[in-house]
Design a protein around this motif. Structure first.
Motif, PDB file in Angstrom:
ATOM      1  N   VAL A  10      10.013 -64.028-104.418  1.00 42.08           N
ATOM      2  CA  VAL A  10       8.778 -64.756-104.099  1.00 42.08           C
ATOM      3  C   VAL A  10       7.813 -64.696-105.275  1.00 42.08           C
ATOM      4  O   VAL A  10       7.194 -65.701-105.655  1.00 42.08           O
ATOM      5  CB  VAL A  10       8.129 -64.176-102.832  1.00 42.08           C
ATOM      6  N   GLU A  11       7.692 -63.504-105.883  1.00 43.70           N
ATOM      7  CA  GLU A  11       6.782 -63.353-107.023  1.00 43.70           C
ATOM      8  C   GLU A  11       7.234 -64.207-108.206  1.00 43.70           C
ATOM      9  O   GLU A  11       6.405 -64.762-108.938  1.00 43.70           O
ATOM     10  CB  GLU A  11       6.707 -61.882-107.431  1.00 43.70           C
ATOM     11  N   LEU A  12       8.541 -64.312-108.389  1.00 40.89           N
ATOM     12  CA  LEU A  12       9.064 -65.153-109.475  1.00 40.89           C
ATOM     13  C   LEU A  12       8.665 -66.608-109.261  1.00 40.89           C
ATOM     14  O   LEU A  12       8.189 -67.288-110.181  1.00 40.89           O
ATOM     15  CB  LEU A  12      10.580 -65.035-109.548  1.00 40.89           C
ATOM     16  N   MET A  13       8.854 -67.101-108.020  1.00 43.77           N
ATOM     17  CA  MET A  13       8.519 -68.496-107.736  1.00 43.77           C
ATOM     18  C   MET A  13       7.023 -68.735-107.898  1.00 43.77           C
ATOM     19  O   MET A  13       6.597 -69.774-108.429  1.00 43.77           O
ATOM     20  CB  MET A  13       8.960 -68.847-106.318  1.00 43.77           C
ATOM     21  N   ALA A  14       6.200 -67.785-107.466  1.00 49.51           N
ATOM     22  CA  ALA A  14       4.756 -67.919-107.604  1.00 49.51           C
ATOM     23  C   ALA A  14       4.359 -67.943-109.084  1.00 49.51           C
ATOM     24  O   ALA A  14       3.488 -68.730-109.492  1.00 49.51           O
ATOM     25  CB  ALA A  14       4.050 -66.778-106.878  1.00 49.51           C
ATOM     26  N   THR A  15       4.990 -67.089-109.871  1.00 48.42           N
ATOM     27  CA  THR A  15       4.683 -67.040-111.313  1.00 48.42           C
ATOM     28  C   THR A  15       5.078 -68.347-111.983  1.00 48.42           C
ATOM     29  O   THR A  15       4.353 -68.854-112.856  1.00 48.42           O
ATOM     30  CB  THR A  15       5.420 -65.866-111.977  1.00 48.42           C
ATOM     31  N   MET A  16       6.216 -68.918-111.594  1.00 48.34           N
ATOM     32  CA  MET A  16       6.631 -70.208-112.149  1.00 48.34           C
ATOM     33  C   MET A  16       5.593 -71.281-111.836  1.00 48.34           C
ATOM     34  O   MET A  16       5.222 -72.085-112.696  1.00 48.34           O
ATOM     35  CB  MET A  16       7.991 -70.616-111.596  1.00 48.34           C
ATOM     36  N   CYS A  17       5.139 -71.291-110.596  1.00 52.68           N
ATOM     37  CA  CYS A  17       4.121 -72.287-110.207  1.00 52.68           C
ATOM     38  C   CYS A  17       2.840 -72.093-111.008  1.00 52.68           C
ATOM     39  O   CYS A  17       2.207 -73.068-111.441  1.00 52.68           O
ATOM     40  CB  CYS A  17       3.844 -72.192-108.712  1.00 52.68           C
ATOM     41  N   ASP A  18       2.458 -70.829-111.227  1.00 51.40           N
ATOM     42  CA  ASP A  18       1.257 -70.558-112.027  1.00 51.40           C
ATOM     43  C   ASP A  18       1.433 -71.092-113.446  1.00 51.40           C
ATOM     44  O   ASP A  18       0.518 -71.709-114.005  1.00 51.40           O
ATOM     45  CB  ASP A  18       0.976 -69.051-112.059  1.00 51.40           C
ATOM     46  N   GLU A  19       2.592 -70.829-114.038  1.00 51.68           N
ATOM     47  CA  GLU A  19       2.845 -71.252-115.417  1.00 51.68           C
ATOM     48  C   GLU A  19       2.860 -72.768-115.550  1.00 51.68           C
ATOM     49  O   GLU A  19       2.430 -73.319-116.568  1.00 51.68           O
ATOM     50  CB  GLU A  19       4.184 -70.679-115.898  1.00 51.68           C
ATOM     51  N   LEU A  20       3.369 -73.454-114.532  1.00 50.87           N
ATOM     52  CA  LEU A  20       3.499 -74.913-114.591  1.00 50.87           C
ATOM     53  C   LEU A  20       2.287 -75.644-114.019  1.00 50.87           C
ATOM     54  O   LEU A  20       2.242 -76.877-114.042  1.00 50.87           O
ATOM     55  CB  LEU A  20       4.764 -75.354-113.844  1.00 50.87           C
ATOM     56  N   GLY A  21       1.329 -74.883-113.508  1.00 48.10           N
ATOM     57  CA  GLY A  21       0.126 -75.498-112.959  1.00 48.10           C
ATOM     58  C   GLY A  21       0.340 -76.146-111.607  1.00 48.10           C
ATOM     59  O   GLY A  21      -0.349 -77.120-111.253  1.00 48.10           O
ATOM     60  N   ILE A  22       1.277 -75.612-110.812  1.00 48.06           N
ATOM     61  CA  ILE A  22       1.547 -76.147-109.483  1.00 48.06           C
ATOM     62  C   ILE A  22       0.679 -75.388-108.465  1.00 48.06           C
ATOM     63  O   ILE A  22       0.775 -74.155-108.364  1.00 48.06           O
ATOM     64  CB  ILE A  22       3.037 -75.994-109.121  1.00 48.06           C
ATOM     65  N   GLY A  23      -0.135 -76.093-107.718  1.00 50.62           N
ATOM     66  CA  GLY A  23      -0.992 -75.449-106.738  1.00 50.62           C
ATOM     67  C   GLY A  23      -0.238 -75.037-105.484  1.00 50.62           C
ATOM     68  O   GLY A  23       0.715 -75.703-105.070  1.00 50.62           O
ATOM     69  N   TYR A  24      -0.643 -73.915-104.866  1.00 49.00           N
ATOM     70  CA  TYR A  24      -0.031 -73.465-103.614  1.00 49.00           C
ATOM     71  C   TYR A  24      -1.080 -72.665-102.825  1.00 49.00           C
ATOM     72  O   TYR A  24      -2.094 -72.239-103.363  1.00 49.00           O
ATOM     73  CB  TYR A  24       1.209 -72.615-103.867  1.00 49.00           C
ATOM     74  N   GLN A  25      -0.800 -72.487-101.517  1.00 52.00           N
ATOM     75  CA  GLN A  25      -1.722 -71.789-100.636  1.00 52.00           C
ATOM     76  C   GLN A  25      -1.832 -70.313-101.024  1.00 52.00           C
ATOM     77  O   GLN A  25      -0.822 -69.667-101.326  1.00 52.00           O
ATOM     78  CB  GLN A  25      -1.236 -71.888 -99.178  1.00 52.00           C
ATOM     79  N   ALA A  26      -3.027 -69.785-101.048  1.00 47.91           N
ATOM     80  CA  ALA A  26      -3.234 -68.361-101.329  1.00 47.91           C
ATOM     81  C   ALA A  26      -2.484 -67.519-100.309  1.00 47.91           C
ATOM     82  O   ALA A  26      -2.536 -67.796 -99.104  1.00 47.91           O
ATOM     83  CB  ALA A  26      -4.723 -68.030-101.319  1.00 47.91           C
ATOM     84  N   GLY A  27      -1.774 -66.517-100.800  1.00 51.60           N
ATOM     85  CA  GLY A  27      -1.015 -65.638 -99.920  1.00 51.60           C
ATOM     86  C   GLY A  27       0.299 -66.213 -99.452  1.00 51.60           C
ATOM     87  O   GLY A  27       0.933 -65.640 -98.549  1.00 51.60           O
ATOM     88  N   GLU A  28       0.736 -67.307-100.036  1.00 51.32           N
ATOM     89  CA  GLU A  28       2.004 -67.928 -99.643  1.00 51.32           C
ATOM     90  C   GLU A  28       3.166 -66.945 -99.896  1.00 51.32           C
ATOM     91  O   GLU A  28       3.281 -66.349-100.960  1.00 51.32           O
ATOM     92  CB  GLU A  28       2.227 -69.208-100.449  1.00 51.32           C
TER      93      GLU A  28
END
Length: 566
Positions: free
Chosen positions: A84-102
């Protein structure tokens, strides 16, 4: 501390990643070319491994500077994450928004899929680069593999680059990761610098720091290379401490004793290089005693048993290595093994044996006649134009240069070699075939078989060969070019790898990527430019009716199934 003493504008051997001191050895450039190929190959995994301090981060920084504007990169420096942390980090790096605490993997996967599809429609490439990838868990590795399932009919939507220490190879060898290992399309292991590269590396950093004169003695460089194993980071710390030692002693050059004293200060007394130095000192004394005992023994033998030694020498010099002397005398000249390492034979005597009573080929014309014959062409040296001009009538061209045996074997063409001795002068001969260390050569009308080692004292590396040009061949054909030679290249790519490239007469990025990888796999400079040596090696794979040195020769296999100058 020592900068003013030596005249440096800045410290030359800091271990901080200062881009001004960037040094790209040939192997670093090859590693960079692998990564660039991987980014443009359209999917799968690319892996770069290397020991700590070999320059993997340097290669990554160069890669980041060369990325085109159509690449979107997620660069993960800390791989100690769960899925989960890997996917969240990828989204952060690519500028993809997601719900807090997802916390849902499915939610992250859906977001990433939509982002990748949108990039694909815009003509953008998305790349995930993971540094220190040997620290990834098996669970996270499997999640990364699943990301490559995001694809269209003809292209993977995500390119993944794994960078890590050699332990990464061990991780991918696990049975549960075999599916991921099978998807790796390019691998490169970054090796340490060799001695020459170490010397160039040190000189490069000194020049960037503002010093234009030699500072490290050659023996000091050798000691640094030995102790560091060619690892740039260790070269830096040893060189830095050696400069400090020279400064303290007020020496204007770094000598081998200064380096020897610096090594344990930075590597510790238990380091293998330090232990080797201590062991070496003991071996010197042991060796001196051994030499003395051998000398005494030899003196006693030579003075007390001269007659026995003389009789034994007569037997040894008349004995044949195989069979009896009568069999050897009856053996045809072309089947005799000429021995050139006998200390009683000079280089000139060896040369005289090669030629016998016939006239010497000083100009290379006779050897050209013999070389043309291997191509099925009759050449009459004194009735025709020069060999290179004559070759053009048969769609052949000349290649001349200086090479070693490994490169000669790589080219895999019969060729003429230029020999010389102090007494006999210059003469030419034709190398017709190779089998392991055994060579078959022709000197005029004499054919002989001998080893590379025995021929080395006569040959300084100069050669001439003929090679068959593709129709419309233009030297240095490159990206953006078009025409019949490009069509020849794309046809060869299809023959070798069954890769269909359209349009077939355009030198596109895909053609360049294939050629760069082919050049890397075959020991050429990986510049993506079609030159004569690239043509020769490609023809080794696609043409059957050309003469070769090695009649049965396995080709290198690249991880992408791309293979490699006609």
């Amino acid at each position: 501390m020592y900068n003013d003493f030596f005249g440096f504008k800045s410290s030359p051997f800091t271990i901080a990643p200062d881009p001004r001191f960037l040094f790209m050895s040939e192997r670093h450039r090859d590693a960079l070319a692998h990564l660039l190929y991987g980014i443009g190959s359209g999917g799968g995994f690319v892996m770069l491994t290397g020991e700590v301090g070999t320059g993997k981060t340097t290669v990554c920084r160069c890669l980041l500077e060369q990325l085109s504007s159509d690449v979107r990169l997620a660069y993960i420096l800390n791989p100690k994450l769960n899925a989960v942390e890997l996917m969240a980090t990828m989204c952060d790096e690519l500028g993809i928004g997601y719900q807090a605490g997802e916390k849902s993997l499915k939610a992250f996967t859906d977001l990433l899929r939509d982002y990748l599809l949108d990039n694909h429609e815009k003509g953008l490439n998305t790349v995930l680069m993971i540094d220190e990838a040997q620290n990834l868990s098996v669970e996270v590795m499997e999640q990364i593999r699943l990301l490559t399932n995001l694809e269209t009919n003809d292209k993977k939507l995500l390119q993944i680059i794994l960078i890590g220490q050699p332990e990464l190879q061990e991780l991918l060898a696990k049975k549960e990761l075999r599916q991921l290992a099978q998807r790796i399309t390019a691998r490169y292991h970054l090796k340490p610098l060799n001695l020459n590269e170490t010397a160039s590396y040190i000189d490069h950093r000194l020049r960037i720091a503002g010093l234009q004169r030699p500072l490290f003695k050659s023996a000091a460089v050798k000691k640094i290379h030995q102790a560091s194993g060619g690892i740039p980071r260790l070269i830096n710390v040893i060189s830095d401490r050696s400069l400090l030692g020279a400064f303290v002693e007020k020496k204007n050059a770094v000598t081998e004793p200064i380096v020897r004293r610096a090594i344990p200060e930075v590597l510790g007394h238990n380091h293998s290089a330090v232990r080797q130095n201590t062991k070496g000192s003991r071996l010197i004394w042991f060796g001196a005693i051994t030499v003395l005992l051998v000398a005494v023994t030899t003196y006693l033998v030579m003075t007390q048993y001269p007659q026995q030694l003389k009789e034994q020498e007569v037997v040894e010099t008349t004995e044949e290595p195989t069979g009896n002397s009568e069999q050897t005398a009856n053996r045809p000249a072309e089947q005799r093994l000429i021995t050139t390492n006998n200390p009683e034979k000079s280089n000139d005597q060896v040369a005289q044996e090669l030629w016998g009573d016939q006239g010497w080929d000083r100009s290379g014309l006779t050897s050209s006649r013999n070389l043309f014959a291997l191509w099925g062409v009759s050449y009459y040296p004194y009735q025709s134009s020069s060999p290179c001009d004559f070759a053009q009538d048969y769609n052949l061209s000349c290649d001349t240069g200086v090479a070693d045996w490994d490169y000669i074997q790589q080219l895999n063409r019969p060729l003429n070699l230029k020999f010389s001795t102090k007494e006999s002068g210059v003469f030419w001969g034709t190398l017709k075939s190779m089998e392991d260390d055994s060579l078959v050569l022709q000197f005029g009308d004499n054919e002989v078989r001998m080893s590379r080692k025995k021929l080395n004292p006569l040959w300084q590396g100069e050669y001439q060969l003929f090679w068959k040009m593709p129709d419309g061949f233009v030297e240095h054909t490159k990206l953006g070019d078009s025409g019949s030679v490009v069509r020849w290249l794309t046809d060869a790519i299809y023959d070798i790898d069954q890769v269909d490239i359209t349009p077939a007469d355009r030198f596109t990025k895909k053609v360049e990527d294939w050629l760069m990888l082919f050049q890397m796999e075959n020991g050429l400079v990986a510049d993506g430019i079609l030159g004569k040596h690239s043509v020769i090696l490609i023809n080794n794979n696609v043409v059957t009716n050309i003469p070769k040195l090695l009649q049965q020769r396995s080709t290198n296999s690249s991880s992408s199934k791309y293979q490699g100058d006609y």
